[in-house]
Design an enzyme around this catalytic site. Structure first.
Site, PDB file in Angstrom:
ATOM      1  N   HIS A   1       0.833  -1.209   0.000  1.00 48.69           N
ATOM      2  CA  HIS A   1       0.000   0.000   0.000  1.00 48.69           C
ATOM      3  C   HIS A   1       0.868   1.258   0.000  1.00 48.69           C
ATOM      4  CE1 HIS A   1      -3.534  -2.448   0.664  1.00 48.69           C
ATOM      5  NE2 HIS A   1      -4.288  -1.361   0.636  1.00 48.69           N
TER       6      HIS A   1
ATOM      7  N   LYS B   1      -9.863  -8.067   8.167  1.00 52.76           N
ATOM      8  CA  LYS B   1     -10.527  -8.336   9.441  1.00 52.76           C
ATOM      9  C   LYS B   1     -10.345  -7.112  10.326  1.00 52.76           C
ATOM     10  CE  LYS B   1      -6.672 -10.529  11.794  1.00 52.76           C
ATOM     11  NZ  LYS B   1      -6.170 -11.717  12.478  1.00 52.76           N
TER      12      LYS B   1
END
Length: 185
Positions: A37, A102
Site C-alpha cells: 500500500h 478483518k
C-alpha cells in the site's frame, strides 16, 4: 441467503449489499498489505501507474504462507485492516471498490466507503487454510522484493466473505456491540 457476486464489483452489485450479508465472491482479487500500500501511494504521488488497474477491483489484506506441494497457495487468512486505513481513502478515490480483511475501519475509511460507493468485507480470522480452498490461482504481479507483502493476483471461486461496511453507513461491528450492550445502573 448467501449472495453470489462476480468480480470486478459493479455499482449495481454494491448497491445491493447491506451490512451482515454473506457473500461468495468469484473472479479476480488482488492481495496487498502495508508495504505494498505504501508503494502504491508513493507511485500515485509520483504520477506513476499502479501495478494493476484498480478501478472496480477488490484488494484482500492477506499475507500467504508458502504453498505445499500440489497447492496454489498456503494458508490465506486475513490481516488487520486498520493498518491500511491511512492509505485506503486515496485508493478508493482512484476507483477501488472492495476491500477484504478483518477488524474495524477508521471513520475516514467508512466515510470514503460511502463517498466513493465501495464495500468492506471481512473473512473469519484463523480460518486461512479453509479460505485457501477457494483460491484456484495465485501469482505475484508487483513488488516481488517485498516477499509475503508483494502484490498478488488471485483467482477465487465462491470465496466466503461478510459485509461489514456498506454504502449506507452500516457497520456490523458497531451494530454487534450495540446488540449485546448491557447497561450498568
Amino acid at each position: 441467503m448467501v449472495k453470489k457476486i462476480m468480480l470486478p464489483l459493479t455499482d449495481e452489485a454494491i448497491k445491493d449489499l447491506k451490512t451482515g450479508d454473506d457473500v461468495l465472491l468469484s473472479g479476480v482479487v488482488y492481495v496487498a498489505r502495508d508495504a505494498a500500500h505504501k508503494r502504491m501511494i508513493e507511485a500515485l504521488e509520483s504520477g506513476e501507474p499502479l501495478p494493476f488497474d484498480i478501478r472496480g477491483q477488490t484488494i484482500y489484506y492477506m499475507g500467504p504462507s508458502p504453498a505445499r506441494r500440489g497447492q496454489v497457495i498456503g494458508s490465506a487468512g486475513p490481516t488487520t485492516s486498520g493498518r491500511m486505513d491511512s492509505y485506503s481513502p486515496r485508493l478508493l478515490a482512484e476507483g477501488l471498490k472492495g476491500m477484504i480483511g478483518k477488524g474495524m475501519r477508521s471513520r475516514e475509511v467508512k466515510d470514503a466507503i460511502k463517498q466513493y460507493k465501495a464495500v468492506y468485507f471481512a473473512v473469519v480470522g484463523g480460518a486461512g487454510a479453509l479460505a485457501s480452498r477457494n483460491i484456484s490461482k495465485s501469482e505475484v504481479i508487483a513488488y516481488e522484493e517485498l516477499g509475503a507483502e508483494a502484490v498478488r493476483r488471485l483467482e477465487v471461486a465462491d470465496f466466503p466473505v461478510r459485509v461489514i461496511n456498506d454504502i449506507y453507513g452500516g457497520d456490523l461491528y458497531q451494530e454487534g456491540k450495540a446488540r449485546y450492550r448491557v447497561d450498568q445502573e
